[in-house]
Design a protein around this motif. Sequence first.
Motif, short mmCIF file in Angstrom:
data_model
loop_
_atom_site.label_atom_id
_atom_site.label_comp_id
_atom_site.label_asym_id
_atom_site.label_seq_id
_atom_site.Cartn_x
_atom_site.Cartn_y
_atom_site.Cartn_z
N VAL A 481 0.96 -1.23 -0.32
CA VAL A 481 -0.01 0.00 0.09
C VAL A 481 0.92 1.14 0.05
N ALA A 482 0.87 2.40 -0.88
CA ALA A 482 1.28 3.52 -0.83
C ALA A 482 0.13 4.54 -1.17
N ALA A 483 -0.04 5.10 0.13
CA ALA A 483 -0.86 5.88 0.07
C ALA A 483 -0.33 7.39 0.60
N GLY A 484 -0.49 8.57 -0.04
CA GLY A 484 0.03 9.73 0.47
C GLY A 484 1.48 9.94 -0.05
N GLY A 509 -2.97 5.00 -2.90
CA GLY A 509 -3.97 5.78 -2.50
C GLY A 509 -3.84 7.36 -2.96
N ILE A 510 -4.66 8.29 -2.55
CA ILE A 510 -4.66 9.60 -2.89
C ILE A 510 -3.34 10.11 -2.64
N ARG A 511 -3.04 11.01 -3.60
CA ARG A 511 -1.74 11.88 -3.79
C ARG A 511 -0.46 11.04 -4.02
N THR A 512 -0.31 9.81 -3.88
CA THR A 512 0.60 9.06 -4.33
C THR A 512 0.85 9.10 -6.09
#
Length: 701
Positions: A481-484, A509-512
Amino acid sequence: MTAALPFDGVLFGAAYYAEYQPEGTLERDLDLMQAAGFSVIRVGESVWSTWEPRDGEFALDWLQPVLDGARARGIAVVLGTPTYAVPMWLARKHPEIASETSTGHRIGWGGRQEMDQSHPAYRFHAERVARKVVERYASHPAVIGFQVDNEPGLMLPHNEHTFQGFVDWLKGRYGSVDRLNREWGLVYWSHLLTDWADLWRPDGNHSPQYALEWRRYQSTLATDLIGWQAAVVREYARPDQFVTTCISYSRPQVSDDELAASLDVTAGNPYYRMQDGLDAGADEERHAAWNHRSVWALFQWADRAWSTKQAPYLVTETNAQSISGPWDNHPPYPGQLKQAAFALLARGGRMVEYWHWHTLHFGTETYWGGVLPHSQRPGRVYREVASLGADLKALGTALDGFEPDADVLVVWSTDSKWDMETQSPLAMDDGASPDRASYQRIVDAHYRGLFEAGAQVRMMHARQLAESDPADLARRHPVLVAAGLYVADDETLAVLGAYAEAGGHLVLGIRTGYGDALGRARLAVAPAGLADAAGAWYDEYSNLEAPLPVSAADGFELEAGSAGVEWVDVLQVQDAEVLAVFDETELGAAAAVTTRSSGAGRVTVVAAKPNPELSRSLARWLVPSPAAARWDAAPSTSVTTGTRGGARIAFVSNWSGSPAVVVAPSAAVDLVTGAAYAAGDPVPLERRGVVVLEVADDSTE
């Protein structure tokens, strides 16, 4: 394989300050510690003015009785260098070492860590006292290790020589003013520099590229301080003695993976809200950075500590009773101290030390409770600590070589954390001011859902990710998981893509993938470099004033109430499968979760910050068979597992005030009591109870 530590078993004890105690209590204190099963104490790190009462005049013998008494009782000692709390004579003689919070504005003395730790005058005196203390006691047989400094990185000094050091650092990174102008986009607002002398001070800065590089430079100061002291200590340390420091992960100067590179082992200080804060259903999203207020956040701290060196860690400080100020008194419910200690051990801890032994009768931390209360009469907390000590003695070396399991890998980016303190994508509850904890909260949203769905998490720094082999990552960690991950260079994004191609399930996730290594918005649709693999992209996004409900497509199960909150990306779907959709809005955001095969793996995009219901739903889809599901566990319980050699070990805890039962999926033995369970047997848990079991086979994998 985990790194070997220079001791066996789990170290257990507290920070002990005989210098704060009335005369005549030393023997009593040490006897009580021995009776409670203590195997270690930490000493010496907070009293520079006791070690050196006047400039060049050293008093070193006062600690000898403490070390001798500890040795006689089989209690080991971690000796600290006292460099984080500067004596007043040094502040008086060298007022220029005071840290400046803004240019020309010195911090007043009377607290701690008020100094600019890179100032030559401070360094001279700090090195001198550290050498004196370590030289005096390094050969003492009780001393098994050293803690250099303590909780480094509290301040961001703006002193003149610090700023000039920043300029020199930039010269080394960029080479020329012209390149700096280009990379930072200084044509904007007429900020172009013609000479290095034109660089403005950080006080009024509004450039996010400047702000990010300023924080990176500041982190080098804390990293250098610890590396420098570690090198000094090693001149005297024996080969069997370790060197560490106590990391407070919320400190603004700390880049923990870089800071710990010079150390033998990671050590840190998890503090957490007790009582209802450790209930299974505790729901406080905006927890304080240093004071975790939910079960999942306690586990997240532990996973962060492992991630620092991707290895076991030590707990140099944690709760014994109430923490914080006299207005915040929340001592533990019976059983919570043991629960929290085993939670930290379950995720790779190898030492648990309380801060501290005796509750102070004076000073700022008068109401920061120790093992002994103000009366100094052993009470309930002491008895619970002693019970834990007995359990750890029964465990013996059962956790030597233990490595926690991981169903999911979650990426951590200190650069993105710093950048989002300046370019905060989320708003505070008022909707009008930036939430400078945006990055932490984006990561939290995913971590919490994973934990509450029973998945176990391994965290990895973006730098560690960039240096990893994607195929090996995919083999060891099937879900990532890569979020933000807003601040990311091309190489890091390429590793993420290659991870999916090699067979991993990449969750974005968002912003990644939106920003580059300097926090500049990329000249590409997002997620940059990964949009084709994802089969979906966006270049429009919005903050959300209210939750945006999510509905499932066929075959994807959602909890009632699932929604995106605070932020949404308006996904354009190319050839991805849509797993969940938002309720119709005028904005046109439709796809909430998409997925697409990529090479041997898969890329999934989550187009909003998930609320807990949506996050748990995603987690159950990503990890359909976590360890907890096999234990037929009550909702209030957690099951965390790991391996030691060929053995399987499970930590089972009941995070509620009512008794609970779990059912063993296979034969198991309680490593503390020796109780044996056959497959299918109920394992009773007292309220806020915890058991450590060796499982006969791999059923919990």
